[in-house]
Write a protein that holds these residues in place. Structure first.
Motif, PDB file in Angstrom:
ATOM      1  N   SER A 115       0.822  -1.208   0.000  1.00 12.52           N
ATOM      2  CA  SER A 115       0.000   0.000   0.000  1.00 12.52           C
ATOM      3  C   SER A 115       0.859   1.263   0.000  1.00 12.52           C
ATOM      4  O   SER A 115       0.506   2.268  -0.607  1.00 12.52           O
ATOM      5  CB  SER A 115      -0.921   0.009   1.221  1.00 12.52           C
ATOM      6  N   ASN A 116       2.025   1.195   0.703  1.00  9.86           N
ATOM      7  CA  ASN A 116       2.965   2.327   0.729  1.00  9.86           C
ATOM      8  C   ASN A 116       2.276   3.615   1.181  1.00  9.86           C
ATOM      9  O   ASN A 116       2.340   4.658   0.513  1.00  9.86           O
ATOM     10  CB  ASN A 116       3.611   2.517  -0.652  1.00  9.86           C
ATOM     11  N   ALA A 117       1.627   3.518   2.353  1.00  8.80           N
ATOM     12  CA  ALA A 117       0.844   4.641   2.876  1.00  8.80           C
ATOM     13  C   ALA A 117       1.720   5.846   3.203  1.00  8.80           C
ATOM     14  O   ALA A 117       2.895   5.705   3.538  1.00  8.80           O
ATOM     15  CB  ALA A 117       0.098   4.198   4.134  1.00  8.80           C
ATOM     16  N   PRO A 118       1.145   7.053   3.133  1.00 11.09           N
ATOM     17  CA  PRO A 118       1.909   8.271   3.412  1.00 11.09           C
ATOM     18  C   PRO A 118       2.077   8.497   4.918  1.00 11.09           C
ATOM     19  O   PRO A 118       1.313   7.957   5.722  1.00 11.09           O
ATOM     20  CB  PRO A 118       1.046   9.366   2.786  1.00 11.09           C
ATOM     21  N   PRO A 119       3.043   9.323   5.313  1.00 15.08           N
ATOM     22  CA  PRO A 119       3.271   9.579   6.745  1.00 15.08           C
ATOM     23  C   PRO A 119       2.157  10.363   7.411  1.00 15.08           C
ATOM     24  O   PRO A 119       2.123  10.467   8.641  1.00 15.08           O
ATOM     25  CB  PRO A 119       4.585  10.368   6.753  1.00 15.08           C
ATOM     26  N   SER A 120       1.242  10.888   6.639  1.00 13.23           N
ATOM     27  CA  SER A 120       0.104  11.623   7.206  1.00 13.23           C
ATOM     28  C   SER A 120      -1.078  10.719   7.491  1.00 13.23           C
ATOM     29  O   SER A 120      -2.109  11.177   7.992  1.00 13.23           O
ATOM     30  CB  SER A 120      -0.333  12.719   6.224  1.00 13.23           C
ATOM     31  N   GLY A 147      -1.616   8.068   9.696  1.00 17.71           N
ATOM     32  CA  GLY A 147      -1.931   7.994  11.118  1.00 17.71           C
ATOM     33  C   GLY A 147      -2.481   6.670  11.579  1.00 17.71           C
ATOM     34  O   GLY A 147      -2.222   6.250  12.699  1.00 17.71           O
ATOM     35  N   GLU A 148      -3.264   5.985  10.747  1.00 16.36           N
ATOM     36  CA  GLU A 148      -3.829   4.691  11.128  1.00 16.36           C
ATOM     37  C   GLU A 148      -2.910   3.543  10.710  1.00 16.36           C
ATOM     38  O   GLU A 148      -2.619   2.648  11.498  1.00 16.36           O
ATOM     39  CB  GLU A 148      -5.202   4.503  10.509  1.00 16.36           C
ATOM     40  N   TYR A 149      -2.458   3.563   9.467  1.00 19.23           N
ATOM     41  CA  TYR A 149      -1.599   2.485   8.976  1.00 19.23           C
ATOM     42  C   TYR A 149      -0.124   2.867   9.002  1.00 19.23           C
ATOM     43  O   TYR A 149       0.749   2.004   9.059  1.00 19.23           O
ATOM     44  CB  TYR A 149      -2.007   2.107   7.548  1.00 19.23           C
ATOM     45  N   TRP A 150       0.152   4.150   8.955  1.00 23.13           N
ATOM     46  CA  TRP A 150       1.542   4.610   8.932  1.00 23.13           C
ATOM     47  C   TRP A 150       1.547   6.107   9.267  1.00 23.13           C
ATOM     48  O   TRP A 150       0.650   6.847   8.868  1.00 23.13           O
ATOM     49  CB  TRP A 150       2.164   4.374   7.563  1.00 23.13           C
ATOM     50  N   GLY A 151       2.534   6.522  10.030  1.00 27.95           N
ATOM     51  CA  GLY A 151       2.684   7.941  10.285  1.00 27.95           C
ATOM     52  C   GLY A 151       1.839   8.464  11.427  1.00 27.95           C
ATOM     53  O   GLY A 151       1.477   7.739  12.360  1.00 27.95           O
ATOM     54  N   SER A 152       1.498   9.728  11.331  1.00 27.79           N
ATOM     55  CA  SER A 152       0.806  10.396  12.439  1.00 27.79           C
ATOM     56  C   SER A 152      -0.047  11.545  11.916  1.00 27.79           C
ATOM     57  O   SER A 152       0.323  12.217  10.945  1.00 27.79           O
ATOM     58  CB  SER A 152       1.848  10.939  13.437  1.00 27.79           C
ATOM     59  N   ASN A 153      -1.199  11.728  12.558  1.00 24.29           N
ATOM     60  CA  ASN A 153      -2.016  12.918  12.306  1.00 24.29           C
ATOM     61  C   ASN A 153      -2.700  13.307  13.613  1.00 24.29           C
ATOM     62  O   ASN A 153      -2.385  12.759  14.678  1.00 24.29           O
ATOM     63  CB  ASN A 153      -3.028  12.677  11.169  1.00 24.29           C
ATOM     64  N   ASP A 154      -3.621  14.240  13.573  1.00 20.35           N
ATOM     65  CA  ASP A 154      -4.257  14.731  14.794  1.00 20.35           C
ATOM     66  C   ASP A 154      -5.098  13.668  15.494  1.00 20.35           C
ATOM     67  O   ASP A 154      -5.375  13.769  16.693  1.00 20.35           O
ATOM     68  CB  ASP A 154      -5.142  15.940  14.477  1.00 20.35           C
ATOM     69  N   GLU A 155      -5.513  12.641  14.765  1.00 13.38           N
ATOM     70  CA  GLU A 155      -6.398  11.632  15.329  1.00 13.38           C
ATOM     71  C   GLU A 155      -5.671  10.389  15.823  1.00 13.38           C
ATOM     72  O   GLU A 155      -6.100   9.754  16.781  1.00 13.38           O
ATOM     73  CB  GLU A 155      -7.456  11.225  14.290  1.00 13.38           C
ATOM     74  N   SER A 156      -4.589  10.002  15.187  1.00  7.05           N
ATOM     75  CA  SER A 156      -3.901   8.774  15.586  1.00  7.05           C
ATOM     76  C   SER A 156      -2.448   8.786  15.132  1.00  7.05           C
ATOM     77  O   SER A 156      -2.069   9.528  14.220  1.00  7.05           O
ATOM     78  CB  SER A 156      -4.613   7.542  15.003  1.00  7.05           C
ATOM     79  N   THR A 157      -1.668   7.928  15.808  1.00  5.60           N
ATOM     80  CA  THR A 157      -0.247   7.761  15.492  1.00  5.60           C
ATOM     81  C   THR A 157       0.092   6.284  15.607  1.00  5.60           C
ATOM     82  O   THR A 157      -0.321   5.617  16.564  1.00  5.60           O
ATOM     83  CB  THR A 157       0.639   8.561  16.462  1.00  5.60           C
ATOM     84  N   VAL A 158       0.840   5.760  14.665  1.00  2.89           N
ATOM     85  CA  VAL A 158       1.182   4.340  14.729  1.00  2.89           C
ATOM     86  C   VAL A 158       2.203   4.102  15.841  1.00  2.89           C
ATOM     87  O   VAL A 158       2.977   5.002  16.199  1.00  2.89           O
ATOM     88  CB  VAL A 158       1.752   3.839  13.382  1.00  2.89           C
ATOM     89  N   PRO A 159       2.226   2.905  16.429  1.00  2.81           N
ATOM     90  CA  PRO A 159       3.185   2.595  17.496  1.00  2.81           C
ATOM     91  C   PRO A 159       4.633   2.751  17.018  1.00  2.81           C
ATOM     92  O   PRO A 159       4.952   2.395  15.879  1.00  2.81           O
ATOM     93  CB  PRO A 159       2.882   1.131  17.835  1.00  2.81           C
ATOM     94  N   PRO A 167       9.742   9.753  10.155  1.00  2.00           N
ATOM     95  CA  PRO A 167      10.248  10.047   8.805  1.00  2.00           C
ATOM     96  C   PRO A 167       9.173  10.635   7.894  1.00  2.00           C
ATOM     97  O   PRO A 167       8.018  10.217   7.932  1.00  2.00           O
ATOM     98  CB  PRO A 167      10.688   8.677   8.289  1.00  2.00           C
ATOM     99  N   ASP A 168       9.565  11.596   7.087  1.00  2.00           N
ATOM    100  CA  ASP A 168       8.643  12.223   6.140  1.00  2.00           C
ATOM    101  C   ASP A 168       8.653  11.443   4.831  1.00  2.00           C
ATOM    102  O   ASP A 168       8.954  11.970   3.762  1.00  2.00           O
ATOM    103  CB  ASP A 168       9.052  13.679   5.911  1.00  2.00           C
ATOM    104  N   MET A 169       8.333  10.141   4.951  1.00  2.00           N
ATOM    105  CA  MET A 169       8.359   9.250   3.797  1.00  2.00           C
ATOM    106  C   MET A 169       7.222   8.246   3.917  1.00  2.00           C
ATOM    107  O   MET A 169       6.761   7.941   5.019  1.00  2.00           O
ATOM    108  CB  MET A 169       9.694   8.492   3.721  1.00  2.00           C
ATOM    109  N   ARG A 170       6.807   7.726   2.784  1.00  2.00           N
ATOM    110  CA  ARG A 170       5.822   6.656   2.782  1.00  2.00           C
ATOM    111  C   ARG A 170       6.416   5.397   3.407  1.00  2.00           C
ATOM    112  O   ARG A 170       7.633   5.254   3.502  1.00  2.00           O
ATOM    113  CB  ARG A 170       5.342   6.372   1.355  1.00  2.00           C
ATOM    114  N   LEU A 171       5.523   4.454   3.805  1.00  2.43           N
ATOM    115  CA  LEU A 171       5.951   3.291   4.584  1.00  2.43           C
ATOM    116  C   LEU A 171       7.038   2.476   3.879  1.00  2.43           C
ATOM    117  O   LEU A 171       8.159   2.344   4.386  1.00  2.43           O
ATOM    118  CB  LEU A 171       4.739   2.410   4.901  1.00  2.43           C
TER     119      LEU A 171
END
Length: 397
Positions: free
Chosen positions: A93-98, A100-112, A120-124
């Protein structure tokens, strides 16, 4: 980095990827990759058609340096499959860092483990692949190389990686037992990568559990599987014949159970009434049959397929993480490693190429251990074991 990426593209294709659906399947995969070569995709001019050399089919080893890295393939154990396949889905899927659910972080969630990775400012897949010299694609569903996880048995996975049919052989049993080889032969030909652990439980059907059989001794389990105990009344249950379920011979779950519970990978199991090839099939049989007992992977247990406590030499290991001794503990006698095997070759004397390293490294992070191992009800590796597994991988670029 681009020069490194070209070098890697030529060096990581030492094993052939066989597509059962013939050459048409290969063409389909290529079309879905989203990667193209402008020189080969452009229409040929009349001069090119006249002067072009006769085309030939080349092996992966003959692939030009400008080719995209070959798909990473794995197959084997249905126990390892939930971990590897979920990781593969995230990777492809190569999700973006924004996200939050599958990769990265946003205002609602952050991955462990996001902060541990340095946010990192990169896709997964871009991030993990770049650690081993691959150029980021910066594109959704288009990683530097795709991954494919097949489902079979541990023995099949070990044979497939031995025969060069896949890059990685998934196994929940040791390759020495699955292939009948010595430790010396293993060390000379394979690298054993461990993703996590499974506190292999013994389970019973709901009616047996509700009747009060919530724990057995290791000796009682052995006697049930070797046809010395045949009725639940002999171990505190109702007067009911025991329906004994086993995994298919050649599965890592079966191999590990025989080794750890019965003392030998070749131990006899005269008491088995039926065998099933996959953990999910075992769970279904236990759920649909009264009086059943089985051994399986933790990820497939549930309210209708109840793990029971097992007492070994006076210590009761309970299926409860808050107990003093649990089936999740590293000293639980049925605890087993979940393996991914790669092969040592002339091209890759370390036994692990850069694609394999990039993919496996993802599992050896806090993010990977939580999302792919623990969230599948398996046991994460302790820090010291995580480091020893990372040490098996090539150096990062």
């Amino acid at each position: 980095m681009a020069q490194d990426s070209k070098k890697l593209a030529g060096s990581v294709s030492r094993r052939q990827f066989l597509v059962a659906s013939s050459a048409a399947g290969v063409a389909g995969l290529a079309g879905c990759s989203g990667q193209s070569n402008p020189e080969t995709d452009a229409p040929a001019t009349e001069e090119e058609e006249t002067d072009a050399p006769e085309t030939t089919t080349s092996t992966p080893e003959e692939t030009s340096e400008s080719s995209a890295p070959q798909m990473l393939t794995a197959e084997g154990s249905s126990t390892v499959y939930p971990i590897a396949n979920k990781g593969s889905s995230y990777w492809n899927s190569n999700a973006p860092p924004s996200d939050g659910e599958y990769w990265g972080s946003n205002d609602e969630s952050t991955v462990p483990g996001w902060d541990e990775l340095g946010a990192p400012d990169m896709r997964l897949a871009d991030y993990f692949a770049s650690l081993y010299g691959f150029e980021p694609t910066e594109t959704q569903a288009n990683p530097a190389f795709a991954t494919s996880i097949g489902l079979s048995h541990s023995g099949t996975g070990c044979k497939s990686v031995r025969d060069g049919l896949v890059d990685i052989g998934n196994s929940s049993g040791p390759i020495t037992a699955e292939l009948g080889i010595s430790e010396e032969e293993r060390d000379a030909n394979y690298v054993d990568h461990v993703l996590g652990r499974d506190g292999q439980p013994v389970v019973v059907s709901k009616d047996v559990y509700d009747a009060g059989v919530t724990e057995l001794t290791g000796e009682e389990v052995r006697q049930i599987y070797q046809d010395e105990i045949t009725n639940w009344s002999e171990v505190g249950g109702h007067d009911q014949e025991i329906y004994v379920v086993g995994r298919a011979e050649g599965s890592g779950t079966d191999t590990s159970f025989r080794l750890n519970m019965l003392g030998s990978a070749d131990a006899s199991m005269e008491g088995v009434d039926t065998r099933k090839g996959q953990n999910q099939q075992v769970a279904t049989v236990v759920q649909q049959n009264d009086g059943a007992i089985a051994y399986m992977a933790l990820a497939f247990t549930g309210p209708e397929v109840q793990p029971i406590g097992i007492e070994f030499e006076g210590t009761l290991y309970a299926p409860d993480k808050s107990a003093e001794h649990t089936i999740f503990d590293s000293d639980y006698p049925l605890n087993r490693d979940l393996h991914q095997y790669t092969t040592i070759t002339e091209d890759t004397p370390s036994g692990t190429d850069m694609r394999e390293a990039a993919f496996m490294n993802m599992f050896l992070t806090t993010f990977g251990q939580k999302v792919f191992v623990e969230d599948n009800n398996y046991i994460p590796l302790p820090d010291k074991d995580l480091q020893s597994e990372k040490d098996k991988l090539p150096s990062q670029v």
